[in-house]
Scaffold this active site. Structure first.
Site, PDB file in Angstrom:
ATOM      1  N   GLN A 201       0.849  -1.196   0.000  1.00 14.29           N
ATOM      2  CA  GLN A 201       0.000   0.000   0.000  1.00 14.29           C
ATOM      3  C   GLN A 201       0.882   1.243   0.000  1.00 14.29           C
ATOM      4  OE1 GLN A 201      -3.052  -0.124   3.016  1.00 14.29           O
ATOM      5  NE2 GLN A 201      -3.408  -2.294   2.718  1.00 14.29           N
ATOM      6  N   TYR A 206       3.730   2.720   5.736  1.00 13.02           N
ATOM      7  CA  TYR A 206       3.211   4.011   6.210  1.00 13.02           C
ATOM      8  C   TYR A 206       4.313   4.741   6.972  1.00 13.02           C
ATOM      9  CZ  TYR A 206      -1.244   2.613   4.394  1.00 13.02           C
ATOM     10  OH  TYR A 206      -2.244   2.225   3.528  1.00 13.02           O
ATOM     11  N   ARG A 213       4.495   5.768  16.048  1.00 12.12           N
ATOM     12  CA  ARG A 213       4.642   4.405  16.565  1.00 12.12           C
ATOM     13  C   ARG A 213       5.601   4.400  17.759  1.00 12.12           C
ATOM     14  NH1 ARG A 213       3.630   2.494  10.787  1.00 12.12           N
ATOM     15  NH2 ARG A 213       5.689   3.190  10.133  1.00 12.12           N
ATOM     16  N   ASP A 254      -7.296  -6.337  10.076  1.00  7.60           N
ATOM     17  CA  ASP A 254      -7.250  -5.626   8.797  1.00  7.60           C
ATOM     18  C   ASP A 254      -8.120  -6.378   7.793  1.00  7.60           C
ATOM     19  OD1 ASP A 254      -5.067  -3.352   7.660  1.00  7.60           O
ATOM     20  OD2 ASP A 254      -6.020  -4.569   6.105  1.00  7.60           O
ATOM     21  N   CYS A 345      -6.315  10.381   8.839  1.00  3.32           N
ATOM     22  CA  CYS A 345      -5.432  10.902   7.787  1.00  3.32           C
ATOM     23  C   CYS A 345      -6.239  11.626   6.718  1.00  3.32           C
ATOM     24  CB  CYS A 345      -4.570   9.790   7.199  1.00  3.32           C
ATOM     25  SG  CYS A 345      -5.510   8.486   6.423  1.00  3.32           S
TER      26      CYS A 345
HETATM   27  N1  SAH Z   1      -1.454   1.268  10.974  1.00  2.00           N
HETATM   28  C1  SAH Z   1      -0.854   0.856   9.725  1.00  2.00           C
HETATM   29  C2  SAH Z   1      -1.401   1.602   8.528  1.00  2.00           C
HETATM   30  C3  SAH Z   1      -2.881   1.488   8.347  1.00  2.00           C
HETATM   31  S1  SAH Z   1      -3.417   1.883   6.749  1.00  2.00           S
HETATM   32  C4  SAH Z   1       0.665   0.993   9.826  1.00  2.00           C
HETATM   33  O1  SAH Z   1       1.153   1.523  10.837  1.00  2.00           O
HETATM   34  O2  SAH Z   1       1.355   0.556   8.916  1.00  2.00           O
HETATM   35  C5  SAH Z   1      -5.080   1.397   6.757  1.00  2.00           C
HETATM   36  C6  SAH Z   1      -5.335  -0.103   6.685  1.00  2.00           C
HETATM   37  O3  SAH Z   1      -6.723  -0.294   6.863  1.00  2.00           O
HETATM   38  C7  SAH Z   1      -5.004  -0.785   5.387  1.00  2.00           C
HETATM   39  O4  SAH Z   1      -4.114  -1.851   5.642  1.00  2.00           O
HETATM   40  C8  SAH Z   1      -6.332  -1.334   4.845  1.00  2.00           C
HETATM   41  O5  SAH Z   1      -6.195  -2.628   4.277  1.00  2.00           O
HETATM   42  C9  SAH Z   1      -7.165  -1.405   6.087  1.00  2.00           C
HETATM   43  N2  SAH Z   1      -8.623  -1.221   5.958  1.00  2.00           N
HETATM   44  C10 SAH Z   1      -9.283  -0.323   5.218  1.00  2.00           C
HETATM   45  N3  SAH Z   1     -10.610  -0.383   5.481  1.00  2.00           N
HETATM   46  C11 SAH Z   1     -10.765  -1.347   6.419  1.00  2.00           C
HETATM   47  C12 SAH Z   1     -11.894  -1.866   7.128  1.00  2.00           C
HETATM   48  N4  SAH Z   1     -13.126  -1.377   6.923  1.00  2.00           N
HETATM   49  N5  SAH Z   1     -11.689  -2.836   8.022  1.00  2.00           N
HETATM   50  C13 SAH Z   1     -10.448  -3.333   8.240  1.00  2.00           C
HETATM   51  N6  SAH Z   1      -9.358  -2.853   7.624  1.00  2.00           N
HETATM   52  C14 SAH Z   1      -9.509  -1.880   6.721  1.00  2.00           C
END
Ligand code: SAH
Length: 401
Positions: A201, A206, A213, A254, A345
């Site tokens: 992604q 990210y 973090r 996720d 975001c």
């Molecule tokens: N916290 C992560 C980044 C999150 S990005 C990090 O630190 O790397 C957002 C994530 O949400 C993505 O991986 C995407 O697959 C997931 N996502 C999007 N909509 C969602 C939903 N409704 N339920 C579960 N996951 C979801």
């Protein structure tokens, strides 16, 4: 003036004088000459006074993105080299780091390079060319990045929706050098993460959450043995930090199965056991949080890091309902004294509005919450003061009673 140029309507020069880098189509009186889209042209006010120079794209609502406000500064190859050098120099502390080798090198408008993102992942670079102005200069930018940084390879990840506003198709692929391994292992604050530059992604990881973090982990470390729910976990970066900080167990949640598999690999790589120290739940956070509540589950900390909910002004109120919903559910799952790390975001949802949403959720949940920390982008994602649109990530760390 003989050379092609753009003239603004009367009264439309103020943002330019305040160094805002965008000129919208509605501010243009006319285009003189026949510059091609992507060309760099001077911008004059209605009285013919020179204001700035930027690249043009008639197909975009943002018809000009400004590059310089100095009349004697030519936008030639040296210009692009100088701007890249300046951005690279600003990341010197990160470049010297022994513990982090993945970070943003160029943050578009906020680094004086509109439309251009460059991320470093170990020995590779990932670029996003988001506008015609930079897409047309792809060869030059690749050459300069190779000269300045000598990466093993440069991979393009311009497969993003915003390119359609420029009349550009999504593209991705290797631009120069060697193809990156999959996954490519990078370090962040001494922890290891696998990144797929081709499939991951965003540009693979990210990076904007790096400092958040670490900040979260410092607080979590005061609660040894914590059980953590990591919602929207992607590849489990927060989970690795949480276990490193002394948590007993993390549940990654996720919708992407591939992300959860990578999360397991990341846990193993950092010497955690994904079978005993973690769970991976594939599902929709909105639904799973409800299910967990039904099961009377309880956690010491919950992380909510959802994707962007508001892509346009018209979506802001639906987005705030979405934020409220997941935060309300998360609050119900926290034991008294637990931690909520909650993010947004969506650039269109201000930090102020976001805080109000969390306040509303806490009221409805009948829980008291204290803000004990605030989150924003990591320092390698600077926000130019004259370009507040560049700000998108905000978050709150709350102690919940
Ligand atoms: N916290 C992560 C980044 C999150 S990005 C990090 O630190 O790397 C957002 C994530 O949400 C993505 O991986 C995407 O697959 C997931 N996502 C999007 N909509 C969602 C939903 N409704 N339920 C579960 N996951 C979801």
């Amino acid at each position: 003036m003989k050379e092609p140029h753009v003239v603004l309507k009367p009264g439309k020069d103020k943002p330019l004088r305040q160094r805002h880098p965008w000129v919208f189509s509605g501010a243009l009186a006319h285009i003189v000459g026949e510059p091609a889209d992507g060309d760099v042209v001077p911008v004059l006010d209605a009285n013919g006074q020179w204001l700035a120079r930027g690249y043009l794209n008639r197909r975009s609502q943002i018809t000009l993105r400004l590059l310089t406000w100095q009349q004697d500064e030519a936008v030639d190859d040296e210009f692009w080299r100088r701007r890249l050098q300046q951005a690279i120099r600003a990341r010197q502390a990160l470049a010297a780091s022994q513990t982090t080798d993945a970070y943003r090198l160029v943050n578009a408008e906020s680094d004086g390079l509109p439309g251009l993102i460059v991320d470093r992942y170990g020995d590779w670079l990932v670029v996003q060319l988001l506008t015609v102005g930079v897409a047309q200069r792809q060869a030059l930018l690749v050459r300069l990045l190779n000269e300045l940084l000598a990466p093993m390879g440069i991979y393009e990840r311009s497969d993003v929706d915003v390119r359609s506003h420029e009349g550009l198709p999504p593209v991705s692929g290797l631009l120069s050098g060697a193809a990156p391994p999959a996954p490519l292992w990078v370090s962040e604050n001494g922890l290891q993460f696998g990144v797929s530059l081709a499939e991951g992604q965003k540009t693979g990881f990210y990076l904007d959450q790096r400092e958040n973090r670490a900040h979260f982990a410092v607080t979590l470390a005061t609660m040894p043995g914590a059980r953590v729910l990591n919602c929207f976990s992607y590849s489990g970066a927060f989970a690795v930090y949480a276990l490193t900080a002394g948590a007993a167990h993390v549940t990654n949640l996720d919708s992407s199965y591939a992300a959860l598999l990578l999360a397991e690999e990341n846990l193993r790589r950092n010497r955690f056991d994904p079978d005993t120290q973690a769970d991976g739940l594939a599902g929709d956070v909105f639904q799973v949080l409800r299910d967990l509540r039904g099961q009377r589950a309880s956690f010491d900390a919950v992380i909510l890091d959802p994707p962007k909910f508001a892509h346009a002004q018209a979506q802001v109120s639906a987005a705030t309902r979405g934020y409220k919903d997941i935060n309300l559910l998360a609050l119900h799952l926290l034991r008294p004294g637990g931690l909520l790390a909650t993010f947004s975001c969506s650039g269109l949802v201000s930090a102020d509005l976001f805080q109000k949403v969390i306040f509303g959720a806490a009221l409805d949940a009948g829980r008291e919450a204290q803000i004990i920390g605030r989150f924003t982008h990591s320092a390698d994602h600077p926000v130019l003061l004259s370009f507040p649109e560049g700000e998108y990530l905000k978050g709150l760390l709350c102690r919940v009673w």
